[in-house]
Design a protein around this motif. Structure first.
Motif, PDB file in Angstrom:
ATOM      1  N   UNK A   1      37.383  72.457  64.501  1.00 48.43           N
ATOM      2  CA  UNK A   1      37.608  72.771  63.256  1.00 48.43           C
ATOM      3  C   UNK A   1      38.816  71.979  62.646  1.00 48.43           C
ATOM      4  N   UNK A   2      39.755  71.893  63.346  1.00 48.51           N
ATOM      5  CA  UNK A   2      40.993  70.951  62.802  1.00 48.51           C
ATOM      6  C   UNK A   2      40.650  69.399  62.637  1.00 48.51           C
ATOM      7  N   UNK A   3      40.064  68.872  63.515  1.00 49.88           N
ATOM      8  CA  UNK A   3      39.775  67.498  63.582  1.00 49.88           C
ATOM      9  C   UNK A   3      38.660  67.401  62.621  1.00 49.88           C
ATOM     10  N   UNK A   4      37.561  68.302  62.426  1.00 48.31           N
ATOM     11  CA  UNK A   4      36.554  68.023  61.287  1.00 48.31           C
ATOM     12  C   UNK A   4      37.281  68.040  59.990  1.00 48.31           C
ATOM     13  N   UNK A   5      38.335  68.952  59.692  1.00 47.47           N
ATOM     14  CA  UNK A   5      38.723  68.993  58.549  1.00 47.47           C
ATOM     15  C   UNK A   5      39.839  67.798  58.163  1.00 47.47           C
ATOM     16  N   UNK A   6      40.118  67.462  59.370  1.00 50.33           N
ATOM     17  CA  UNK A   6      41.177  66.362  59.166  1.00 50.33           C
ATOM     18  C   UNK A   6      40.461  64.991  58.698  1.00 50.33           C
ATOM     19  N   UNK A   7      39.161  64.902  59.273  1.00 54.95           N
ATOM     20  CA  UNK A   7      38.189  63.863  58.779  1.00 54.95           C
ATOM     21  C   UNK A   7      37.929  64.099  57.255  1.00 54.95           C
ATOM     22  N   UNK A   8      37.703  65.298  57.098  1.00 55.53           N
ATOM     23  CA  UNK A   8      37.195  65.584  55.328  1.00 55.53           C
ATOM     24  C   UNK A   8      38.410  65.221  54.737  1.00 55.53           C
TER      25      UNK A   8
ATOM     26  N   UNK B   1      44.693  75.777  55.099  1.00 54.95           N
ATOM     27  CA  UNK B   1      43.961  74.893  54.551  1.00 54.95           C
ATOM     28  C   UNK B   1      43.407  73.825  55.791  1.00 54.95           C
ATOM     29  N   UNK B   2      44.140  73.651  56.712  1.00 49.35           N
ATOM     30  CA  UNK B   2      43.899  72.840  57.737  1.00 49.35           C
ATOM     31  C   UNK B   2      44.948  72.985  58.749  1.00 49.35           C
ATOM     32  N   UNK B   3      44.581  73.890  60.058  1.00 49.68           N
ATOM     33  CA  UNK B   3      45.092  74.304  60.830  1.00 49.68           C
ATOM     34  C   UNK B   3      46.136  73.498  61.930  1.00 49.68           C
ATOM     35  N   UNK B   4      46.202  72.271  61.493  1.00 51.35           N
ATOM     36  CA  UNK B   4      46.900  71.248  62.412  1.00 51.35           C
ATOM     37  C   UNK B   4      47.422  70.209  61.487  1.00 51.35           C
ATOM     38  N   UNK B   5      48.929  69.716  61.853  1.00 52.52           N
ATOM     39  CA  UNK B   5      49.459  68.743  60.862  1.00 52.52           C
ATOM     40  C   UNK B   5      48.968  67.419  60.988  1.00 52.52           C
ATOM     41  N   UNK B   6      47.815  67.222  60.777  1.00 58.71           N
ATOM     42  CA  UNK B   6      47.329  65.845  60.757  1.00 58.71           C
ATOM     43  C   UNK B   6      47.725  65.011  59.488  1.00 58.71           C
ATOM     44  N   UNK B   7      47.792  65.660  58.387  1.00 58.68           N
ATOM     45  CA  UNK B   7      48.511  64.686  57.274  1.00 58.68           C
ATOM     46  C   UNK B   7      49.553  64.043  57.143  1.00 58.68           C
ATOM     47  N   UNK B   8      50.439  64.776  58.088  1.00 58.25           N
ATOM     48  CA  UNK B   8      52.039  64.183  58.152  1.00 58.25           C
ATOM     49  C   UNK B   8      51.463  62.930  59.127  1.00 58.25           C
ATOM     50  N   UNK B   9      50.883  63.114  60.288  1.00 55.00           N
ATOM     51  CA  UNK B   9      50.643  61.747  61.015  1.00 55.00           C
ATOM     52  C   UNK B   9      49.728  60.838  60.503  1.00 55.00           C
ATOM     53  N   UNK B  10      49.032  61.093  59.655  1.00 55.87           N
ATOM     54  CA  UNK B  10      48.191  60.183  59.217  1.00 55.87           C
ATOM     55  C   UNK B  10      48.727  59.386  57.874  1.00 55.87           C
ATOM     56  N   UNK B  11      49.718  59.805  57.504  1.00 52.23           N
ATOM     57  CA  UNK B  11      50.557  59.111  56.460  1.00 52.23           C
ATOM     58  C   UNK B  11      50.563  57.610  56.927  1.00 52.23           C
ATOM     59  N   UNK B  12      50.213  56.810  55.959  1.00 57.16           N
ATOM     60  CA  UNK B  12      50.057  55.230  56.287  1.00 57.16           C
ATOM     61  C   UNK B  12      51.207  54.747  56.740  1.00 57.16           C
ATOM     62  N   UNK B  13      52.381  55.118  56.031  1.00 53.15           N
ATOM     63  CA  UNK B  13      53.632  54.507  56.130  1.00 53.15           C
ATOM     64  C   UNK B  13      54.060  54.706  57.425  1.00 53.15           C
ATOM     65  N   UNK B  14      53.757  55.669  58.308  1.00 52.32           N
ATOM     66  CA  UNK B  14      54.219  55.910  59.683  1.00 52.32           C
ATOM     67  C   UNK B  14      53.697  55.199  60.740  1.00 52.32           C
TER      68      UNK B  14
ATOM     69  N   UNK C   1      41.623  55.948  56.903  1.00 56.19           N
ATOM     70  CA  UNK C   1      40.777  55.896  57.960  1.00 56.19           C
ATOM     71  C   UNK C   1      40.951  56.903  58.941  1.00 56.19           C
ATOM     72  N   UNK C   2      39.906  57.551  59.629  1.00 53.12           N
ATOM     73  CA  UNK C   2      39.675  58.285  60.650  1.00 53.12           C
ATOM     74  C   UNK C   2      38.731  57.888  61.358  1.00 53.12           C
ATOM     75  N   UNK C   3      38.422  58.181  62.947  1.00 51.35           N
ATOM     76  CA  UNK C   3      37.590  57.867  63.897  1.00 51.35           C
ATOM     77  C   UNK C   3      36.421  58.871  63.309  1.00 51.35           C
ATOM     78  N   UNK C   4      35.279  58.175  64.009  1.00 47.06           N
ATOM     79  CA  UNK C   4      34.170  58.839  63.833  1.00 47.06           C
ATOM     80  C   UNK C   4      34.140  60.032  65.150  1.00 47.06           C
ATOM     81  N   UNK C   5      33.538  61.168  64.723  1.00 49.95           N
ATOM     82  CA  UNK C   5      33.550  62.422  65.416  1.00 49.95           C
ATOM     83  C   UNK C   5      32.312  62.492  66.272  1.00 49.95           C
TER      84      UNK C   5
END
Length: 439
Positions: free
Chosen positions: A333-340, A303-316, A348-352
């Motif tokens: 591709x990973x950073x694009x999918x993280x933005x999606x 689905x997304x070949x990098x663990x962005x979801x774990x790091x983007x958890x707001x509580x962290x 929130x995610x920074x502009x690419x």
């Protein structure tokens, strides 16, 4: 009439299932203790920060098989050499990067011993052996489990053939460790939820303390992950497969291994686990998670070949993400999918900003940041114009995701390339750490 077996669980497991978006209190304590390590690193590097705001930095290792394993090893070892490793609070992995993490975390003090551990891992990858008898012994235990799937067969054949080790440790054994190392988080996805296009709720994470659905906010203690549950209570004791293996309590014939593997192949069954949310009395959780006794967990890289979801958890409250990308194709591709993902999940995610043509010829260092509450994202494509020159495509072809184990020469070359992405950009990394402190 035969009586049902009664299992006695530790008194500490009063609430077996935790339904909350908050962090596990043991993770919170670990991160708090880790803060002292981070502060010392910042001071040693001349970084100015506010006492009330020590930045939370997460390193992400993408998938990519042995390429990702060796690439992350080279990156982390170089971070240690550049005196940057102790600035990290979280180390998150998916797919091949988790192979590196699992190997490193066998050592409770790997952050201190990273040079020696790197040498051991490289020696094992280069000179270790694949034992068919050990493989069959491991499978003979796995095949007795009613949840046997292709994941077991893949681990015992493909993964073992690459990493040259049958790891008998359990992640929950790291629960009582001190904060010498960054806090590890491993990620997967729920196959059924993904197929239902529930791409945010499908994310699943596992840490030394608990395992569960981060977007949904439902967890179980890691030592109980794999136990059979109903109504929020375990029906079977914590499943310790490796102890069964060591004791030799179970055995299966080669024909039984073949039979069950063929069945799993026919049904394309991967990562089957008992569902700790089965019949759990709560409303806001997806219905499928409450009605199915078992769930299939698969490689998150699909689905997304990098663990962005774990790091983007707001509580962290992550301020800075260092993303090491070991993907085989589009390095963005990973950073694009993280933005999606963030757009769908309302995070929130920074502009690419990626210049035309850089997908094929990327640089070695990218920074994505803006004035939102999104963390700063620093992105390192593995093969780039700085460390590979005009031969990026040759390097990609040399290190394919699906190929046999790498030779020692290939491993050494890949370690050198991945380490340069850190070595050549030390000051830039420090600049972004300083920027994170100033927020």
């Amino acid at each position: 009439m035969r009586k049902s077996a009664v299992f006695h669980f530790p008194s500490s497991f009063r609430e077996y299932v935790r339904v909350s978006k908050s962090l596990n209190r043991k993770e919170e304590q670990y991160v708090k203790e880790r803060q002292a390590v981070v502060e010392k690193c910042l001071k040693d590097n001349g970084i100015k920060y506010k006492q009330e705001h020590v930045p939370v930095i997460a390193v992400l290792g993408s998938g990519g098989g042995e390429r990702a394993m060796v690439g992350l090893l080279g990156s982390l070892a170089q971070m240690a050499e550049e005196k940057l490793l102790d600035s990290i609070t979280y180390l998150c992995g998916v797919s091949g990067s988790t192979w590196c993490m699992a190997s490193l975390y066998e050592d409770p003090k790997w952050s201190v011993n990273v040079a020696a551990d790197k040498k051991k891992i490289v020696d094992r990858l280069s000179n270790g052996s694949f034992s068919k008898s050990d493989m069959l012994k491991w499978l003979s235990v796995a095949v007795e489990d009613e949840n046997y799937s292709l994941t077991d067969f893949w681990a015992a054949t493909v993964v073992y053939n690459i990493i040259k080790e049958i790891d008998r440790h359990h992640l929950s054994e790291q629960e009582a460790r001190d904060s010498t190392n960054p806090y590890p988080i491993y990620t997967a996805i729920d196959k059924g939820l993904k197929q239902d296009n529930q791409t945010a709720p499908c994310w699943f994470e596992i840490s030394p303390h608990e395992a569960g659905y981060s977007h949904v906010g439902a967890y179980v203690d890691t030592s109980l992950f794999g136990s059979q549950f109903e109504n929020g209570k375990p029906k079977t004791p914590p499943k310790e497969e490796d102890m069964l293996y060591l004791q030799g309590a179970l055995c299966a014939s080669f024909l039984e291994i073949v039979r069950k593997t063929i069945i799993a192949l026919y049904n394309w069954t991967w990562g089957t686990k008992f569902n700790f949310l089965y019949k759990y009395p709560v409303e806001h959780i997806p219905a499928a998670l409450l009605s199915d006794e078992k769930r299939d967990l698969i490689d998150a890289g699909i689905l997304l070949n990098s663990p962005y979801v774990a790091a983007l958890r707001s509580e962290r409250k992550v301020d800075l993400i260092l993303s090491f990308d070991f993907s085989s194709d589009d390095p963005f591709l990973t950073v694009k999918k993280a933005a999606d993902y963030c757009k769908e999940a309302g995070r929130p995610f920074p502009s690419l900003v990626i210049e035309p043509g850089e997908e094929k010829n990327p640089k070695d260092f990218y920074v994505f940041k803006d004035n939102t509450k999104a963390p700063i994202v620093v992105h390192f494509p593995l093969f780039n114009t700085v460390n590979c020159g005009e031969k990026i495509e040759e390097w990609r072809k040399r290190y394919k995701t699906f190929q046999g184990p790498y030779s020692k020469e290939m491993i050494e070359d890949l370690l050198l390339v991945s380490s340069r992405n850190v070595k050549n950009n030390k000051q830039k990394i420090l600049n972004e750490i300083q920027a994170a402190c100033a927020r």
